[in-house]
Design a protein around this motif. Structure first.
Motif, PDB file in Angstrom:
ATOM      1  N   VAL A 261       7.793  10.382  -7.509  1.00  0.00           N
ATOM      2  CA  VAL A 261       7.137  10.011  -6.250  1.00  0.00           C
ATOM      3  C   VAL A 261       7.011   8.502  -6.088  1.00  0.00           C
ATOM      4  N   CYS A 262       6.917   8.074  -4.825  1.00  0.00           N
ATOM      5  CA  CYS A 262       6.592   6.678  -4.530  1.00  0.00           C
ATOM      6  C   CYS A 262       5.162   6.428  -5.011  1.00  0.00           C
ATOM      7  N   ALA A 263       4.970   5.367  -5.806  1.00  0.00           N
ATOM      8  CA  ALA A 263       3.652   5.094  -6.384  1.00  0.00           C
ATOM      9  C   ALA A 263       2.631   4.732  -5.310  1.00  0.00           C
ATOM     10  N   ASN A 264       3.107   4.363  -4.141  1.00  0.00           N
ATOM     11  CA  ASN A 264       2.170   3.957  -3.087  1.00  0.00           C
ATOM     12  C   ASN A 264       1.859   5.078  -2.101  1.00  0.00           C
ATOM     13  N   CYS A 265       2.891   5.737  -1.581  1.00  0.00           N
ATOM     14  CA  CYS A 265       2.646   6.713  -0.511  1.00  0.00           C
ATOM     15  C   CYS A 265       2.898   8.146  -0.954  1.00  0.00           C
ATOM     16  N   ASN A 266       3.354   8.325  -2.212  1.00  0.00           N
ATOM     17  CA  ASN A 266       3.540   9.669  -2.759  1.00  0.00           C
ATOM     18  C   ASN A 266       4.691  10.444  -2.125  1.00  0.00           C
ATOM     19  N   TYR A 285       9.135   2.962  -5.735  1.00  0.00           N
ATOM     20  CA  TYR A 285       8.704   2.837  -4.340  1.00  0.00           C
ATOM     21  C   TYR A 285       9.794   3.316  -3.399  1.00  0.00           C
ATOM     22  N   CYS A 286       9.336   3.824  -2.235  1.00  0.00           N
ATOM     23  CA  CYS A 286      10.299   4.343  -1.263  1.00  0.00           C
ATOM     24  C   CYS A 286      10.899   3.206  -0.440  1.00  0.00           C
ATOM     25  N   GLY A 287      10.288   2.023  -0.493  1.00  0.00           N
ATOM     26  CA  GLY A 287      10.833   0.900   0.259  1.00  0.00           C
ATOM     27  C   GLY A 287      10.027  -0.361   0.006  1.00  0.00           C
ATOM     28  N   ASP A 289       8.088  -2.069   1.962  1.00  0.00           N
ATOM     29  CA  ASP A 289       6.716  -2.073   2.483  1.00  0.00           C
ATOM     30  C   ASP A 289       5.745  -1.468   1.473  1.00  0.00           C
ATOM     31  N   CYS A 290       6.156  -0.333   0.900  1.00  0.00           N
ATOM     32  CA  CYS A 290       5.286   0.330  -0.075  1.00  0.00           C
ATOM     33  C   CYS A 290       5.146  -0.529  -1.333  1.00  0.00           C
ATOM     34  N   GLN A 291       6.252  -1.160  -1.735  1.00  0.00           N
ATOM     35  CA  GLN A 291       6.212  -2.003  -2.931  1.00  0.00           C
ATOM     36  C   GLN A 291       5.214  -3.148  -2.723  1.00  0.00           C
TER      37      GLN A 291
HETATM   38 ZN   LIG Z   1       6.168   4.784  -0.234  1.00  0.00          ZN
END
Ligand SMILES: [Zn+2]
Ligand SMILES: [Zn+2]
Ligand SMILES: [Zn+2]
Length: 307
Positions: A261-266, A285-287, A289-291
């Motif tokens: 999963v993305c550590a920020n938005c799951n 991270y998915c991108g 922004d999330c990073q």
């Molecule tokens: Zn994310």
């Protein structure tokens, strides 16, 4: 250490003989009070209350992993007062968002009528959905229904088959149950040698199970900036280089957990191409922004090189 592992395995086995699905708690028991990282012994910065509050905050924003975490804390009374109604509410919310562990946990509350009206049919549906997502708990709990004829026609052979699927996935409680099936000839021809082998496998898994539970518990520490995971991975890799196989396995387990999963938005890895943090290479991270959001929220404080 070996004696202690064996006695933990025995406790888990006793619990599974008594069909107590919380047998995993025996494995986790000594981690309840652990104040240091199981790999590098560094003091863990997150206390239960702080982690609960951060999880609750994210759960209210609709993040499934946080809803699952909050539910387990309400269920066990960790970091907050025990409240099974709230546990059921949050397990259900996460399950409906497709969280596979929450599916089997919510199913179990439905099966027992804890915090929610008893409904075996509905429980079975959630176990099945969890099993469809390849969660061993989903198979294990179904096996338990068939072994004991709870809401279904009793079918010991089917129970043993379901336990075997979960056991082959490495789920130690199912390995214990399968061992018992061999011991007592439940749904299987009696086979003491096989039983011994199955239980030996379960025993061997106890220590790696503990590390996995630790990784789940600490790896999901929701207080950004206080995650011990990058440091744990650093020490784990160093120990692995010196030939410590347990540390190598633990590093892999932590990595497997975080790679999903993305550590920020799951957002799950199945729906998006996740990229690693370039410094620690631990969180994904998915991108961009999330990073950036995660870095600002605190990861800049707990990020470290791990090689
Ligand atoms: Zn994310
Ligand atoms: Zn550590
Ligand atoms: Zn990092």
């Amino acid at each position: 250490m070996l004696g202690r592992q064996a006695s933990l395995a025995n406790q888990a086995r006793e619990a599974s003989v008594a069909n107590d699905p919380s047998a995993a708690e025996y494995h986790a028991k000594n981690l309840e009070t652990a104040m240091s990282c199981p790999l590098c012994r560094a003091k863990l910065p997150c206390n239960e209350k702080e982690t609960f509050e951060a999880s609750l905050n994210n759960a209210k924003k609709g993040k499934a992993y946080a809803q699952h975490a909050v539910a387990t804390k309400y269920e066990a009374g960790r970091g907050t007062r025990k409240n099974l109604n709230k546990a059921a509410k949050y397990f259900r919310a996460a399950a409906e968002q497709g969280h596979p562990w929450s599916m089997s946990s919510y199913g179990n509350l439905l099966e027992k009528g804890l915090g929610v009206g008893k409904d075996i049919g509905e429980a079975k549906k959630w176990y099945e959905r969890s099993a469809e997502l390849k969660q061993p708990q989903g198979y294990y709990h179904q096996g338990n229904l068939y072994e004991n004829g709870i809401g279904v026609q009793k079918d010991e052979a089917k129970a043993a088959r379901l336990y075997r699927v979960a056991a082959d996935m490495g789920f130690d409680i199912a390995q214990c149950s399968l061992g018992c099936c061999y011991d007592f000839g439940t749904g299987l021809p009696e086979n003491p040698e096989q039983a011994l082998g199955t239980n030996a496998t379960a025993m061997g898994n106890v220590s790696s199970t503990m590390l996995k539970i630790a990784a789940i518990r600490y790896g999901r520490c929701d207080v950004a900036g206080k995650s011990p995971v990058p440091k744990a991975v650093y020490w784990g890799k160093r120990a692995a280089k010196l030939g410590n196989e347990e540390a190598a396995a633990a590093v892999k387990q932590i990595d497997d957990l975080l790679s999903g999963v993305c550590a920020n938005c799951n957002k799950p890895a199945s729906s998006v191409n996740l990229k690693r943090c370039t410094k620690c290479r631990v969180f994904r991270y998915c991108g961009r922004d999330c990073q950036r959001e995660h870095w600002k929220a605190g990861h800049k404080l707990d990020c470290c090189k791990t090689d």
